[in-house]
Write a protein that holds these residues in place. Structure first.
Motif, PDB file in Angstrom:
ATOM      1  N   THR A  95       0.718  -1.197   0.066  1.00 54.82           N
ATOM      2  CA  THR A  95       0.032  -0.055  -0.018  1.00 54.82           C
ATOM      3  C   THR A  95       0.927   1.178   0.062  1.00 54.82           C
ATOM      4  O   THR A  95       1.797   1.274   0.802  1.00 54.82           O
ATOM      5  N   VAL A  96       0.670   2.043  -0.679  1.00 50.25           N
ATOM      6  CA  VAL A  96       1.366   3.501  -0.962  1.00 50.25           C
ATOM      7  C   VAL A  96       0.346   4.578  -0.512  1.00 50.25           C
ATOM      8  O   VAL A  96      -0.824   4.712  -1.113  1.00 50.25           O
ATOM      9  N   LEU A  97       0.667   5.398   0.290  1.00 45.27           N
ATOM     10  CA  LEU A  97      -0.016   6.896   0.628  1.00 45.27           C
ATOM     11  C   LEU A  97       0.702   7.888   0.858  1.00 45.27           C
ATOM     12  O   LEU A  97       1.844   8.092   1.185  1.00 45.27           O
ATOM     13  N   ASN A  98       0.324   8.963   0.038  1.00 45.90           N
ATOM     14  CA  ASN A  98       0.931  10.183  -0.155  1.00 45.90           C
ATOM     15  C   ASN A  98       0.145  11.195   0.496  1.00 45.90           C
ATOM     16  O   ASN A  98      -1.162  11.397   0.195  1.00 45.90           O
ATOM     17  N   THR A  99       0.675  12.086   1.361  1.00 43.84           N
ATOM     18  CA  THR A  99      -0.011  13.141   2.081  1.00 43.84           C
ATOM     19  C   THR A  99       0.627  14.493   1.948  1.00 43.84           C
ATOM     20  O   THR A  99       1.734  14.435   1.564  1.00 43.84           O
ATOM     21  N   THR A 100      -0.155  15.476   1.837  1.00 42.18           N
ATOM     22  CA  THR A 100       0.470  16.668   1.762  1.00 42.18           C
ATOM     23  C   THR A 100      -0.271  17.576   2.965  1.00 42.18           C
ATOM     24  O   THR A 100      -1.576  17.771   3.010  1.00 42.18           O
ATOM     25  N   ALA A 101       0.311  18.139   3.871  1.00 44.62           N
ATOM     26  CA  ALA A 101      -0.132  19.186   4.820  1.00 44.62           C
ATOM     27  C   ALA A 101      -1.173  18.462   5.803  1.00 44.62           C
ATOM     28  O   ALA A 101      -2.359  19.181   6.053  1.00 44.62           O
ATOM     29  N   TRP A 153      -7.185   4.653   6.146  1.00 43.31           N
ATOM     30  CA  TRP A 153      -7.886   5.668   5.186  1.00 43.31           C
ATOM     31  C   TRP A 153      -9.009   6.238   5.971  1.00 43.31           C
ATOM     32  O   TRP A 153      -9.106   7.667   5.694  1.00 43.31           O
ATOM     33  N   HIS A 154      -9.839   5.776   6.679  1.00 48.10           N
ATOM     34  CA  HIS A 154     -10.768   6.477   7.447  1.00 48.10           C
ATOM     35  C   HIS A 154     -10.174   7.568   8.107  1.00 48.10           C
ATOM     36  O   HIS A 154     -10.607   8.619   8.314  1.00 48.10           O
ATOM     37  N   VAL A 155      -9.210   7.270   9.046  1.00 49.56           N
ATOM     38  CA  VAL A 155      -8.326   8.179   9.998  1.00 49.56           C
ATOM     39  C   VAL A 155      -7.936   9.438   9.132  1.00 49.56           C
ATOM     40  O   VAL A 155      -8.045  10.619   9.638  1.00 49.56           O
ATOM     41  N   VAL A 156      -7.260   8.901   7.841  1.00 54.13           N
ATOM     42  CA  VAL A 156      -6.596   9.910   7.177  1.00 54.13           C
ATOM     43  C   VAL A 156      -7.640  11.138   6.527  1.00 54.13           C
ATOM     44  O   VAL A 156      -7.579  12.325   6.725  1.00 54.13           O
ATOM     45  N   SER A 157      -8.755  10.515   5.789  1.00 56.09           N
ATOM     46  CA  SER A 157      -9.620  11.216   5.264  1.00 56.09           C
ATOM     47  C   SER A 157     -10.554  11.998   6.171  1.00 56.09           C
ATOM     48  O   SER A 157     -11.079  12.995   5.692  1.00 56.09           O
ATOM     49  N   ALA A 158     -10.780  11.487   7.329  1.00 59.65           N
ATOM     50  CA  ALA A 158     -11.643  12.225   8.344  1.00 59.65           C
ATOM     51  C   ALA A 158     -10.993  13.368   8.861  1.00 59.65           C
ATOM     52  O   ALA A 158     -11.538  14.147   9.433  1.00 59.65           O
ATOM     53  N   SER A 159      -9.533  13.468   8.937  1.00 56.94           N
ATOM     54  CA  SER A 159      -8.841  14.548   9.598  1.00 56.94           C
ATOM     55  C   SER A 159      -7.960  15.349   8.654  1.00 56.94           C
ATOM     56  O   SER A 159      -6.875  15.748   9.029  1.00 56.94           O
ATOM     57  N   ILE A 160      -8.278  15.316   7.376  1.00 55.76           N
ATOM     58  CA  ILE A 160      -7.571  15.761   6.193  1.00 55.76           C
ATOM     59  C   ILE A 160      -7.283  17.273   6.685  1.00 55.76           C
ATOM     60  O   ILE A 160      -5.975  17.836   6.119  1.00 55.76           O
ATOM     61  N   GLY A 161      -8.087  17.946   7.072  1.00 53.07           N
ATOM     62  CA  GLY A 161      -8.216  19.481   7.051  1.00 53.07           C
ATOM     63  C   GLY A 161      -7.770  20.047   5.973  1.00 53.07           C
ATOM     64  O   GLY A 161      -8.490  19.907   4.892  1.00 53.07           O
ATOM     65  N   ALA A 183      -4.179  17.243   1.750  1.00 55.50           N
ATOM     66  CA  ALA A 183      -4.471  16.186   0.637  1.00 55.50           C
ATOM     67  C   ALA A 183      -3.925  14.841   1.008  1.00 55.50           C
ATOM     68  O   ALA A 183      -2.734  14.967   1.551  1.00 55.50           O
ATOM     69  N   ALA A 184      -4.409  13.852   0.528  1.00 48.26           N
ATOM     70  CA  ALA A 184      -3.901  12.401   0.483  1.00 48.26           C
ATOM     71  C   ALA A 184      -4.434  11.819  -0.560  1.00 48.26           C
ATOM     72  O   ALA A 184      -5.401  11.901  -1.255  1.00 48.26           O
ATOM     73  N   ALA A 237      -8.404  12.218  -0.949  1.00 48.06           N
ATOM     74  CA  ALA A 237      -9.100  13.147   0.008  1.00 48.06           C
ATOM     75  C   ALA A 237      -8.557  14.528  -0.028  1.00 48.06           C
ATOM     76  O   ALA A 237      -7.224  14.719  -0.238  1.00 48.06           O
ATOM     77  N   GLY A 238      -9.384  15.372   0.054  1.00 44.05           N
ATOM     78  CA  GLY A 238      -8.680  16.894   0.257  1.00 44.05           C
ATOM     79  C   GLY A 238      -8.875  17.342  -1.158  1.00 44.05           C
ATOM     80  O   GLY A 238      -9.182  16.739  -2.481  1.00 44.05           O
ATOM     81  N   GLU A 239      -8.523  18.760  -1.329  1.00 41.48           N
ATOM     82  CA  GLU A 239      -8.438  19.580  -2.665  1.00 41.48           C
ATOM     83  C   GLU A 239      -6.972  19.114  -3.410  1.00 41.48           C
ATOM     84  O   GLU A 239      -5.932  19.443  -2.838  1.00 41.48           O
ATOM     85  N   ARG A 240      -7.079  18.678  -4.460  1.00 42.78           N
ATOM     86  CA  ARG A 240      -5.812  18.692  -5.364  1.00 42.78           C
ATOM     87  C   ARG A 240      -6.408  19.111  -6.876  1.00 42.78           C
ATOM     88  O   ARG A 240      -7.484  19.166  -7.039  1.00 42.78           O
TER      89      ARG A 240
END
Length: 105
Positions: free
Chosen positions: A5-11, A45-53, A56-57, A74-77
């Motif tokens: 699994t690969v997950l990329n996050t920003t801010a 993914w649920h934790v990340v998408s629920a608290s993305i603020g 983005a991910a 998730a988030g604005e991209r």
């Protein structure tokens, strides 16, 4: 069965980064890689998408489809995944032109 699994996050908030590093490694800032079961992957993914603020991910994991993987965001991209008959392609949002100030009266 566990799979890569690969997950990329920003801010994203620090507590999200901490939760991710419990299950995955972070080879570069914001990029997480690990071998996870589907259940753990979905919970993370649920934790990340629920608290993305304001962040983005993007999550990429194996899936039984033509491409062999699934993509979640998730988030604005600027890049938006679109489904074309089961094939995920990426579209770009048009850049918004700068607002022109109206001349004073």
């Amino acid at each position: 069965m566990s799979s890569l699994t690969v997950l990329n996050t920003t801010a994203v908030p620090d507590h999200v980064r901490g939760a991710l590093t419990r299950w995955m490694i972070e080879p570069t800032p914001g990029l997480y890689v690990g071998t996870l079961s589907g259940r753990v992957r979905d919970e993370l993914w649920h934790v990340v998408s629920a608290s993305i603020g304001a962040g983005a991910a993007v999550l990429v994991h194996p899936e039984a489809n033509e491409q062999g993987y699934a993509l979640r965001t998730a988030g604005e991209r600027r890049r938006i995944p679109l489904d074309f008959d089961g094939l995920t392609l990426i579209a770009f949002r048009p850049e918004e032109p700068p607002e022109i100030a109206s001349p004073p009266d």
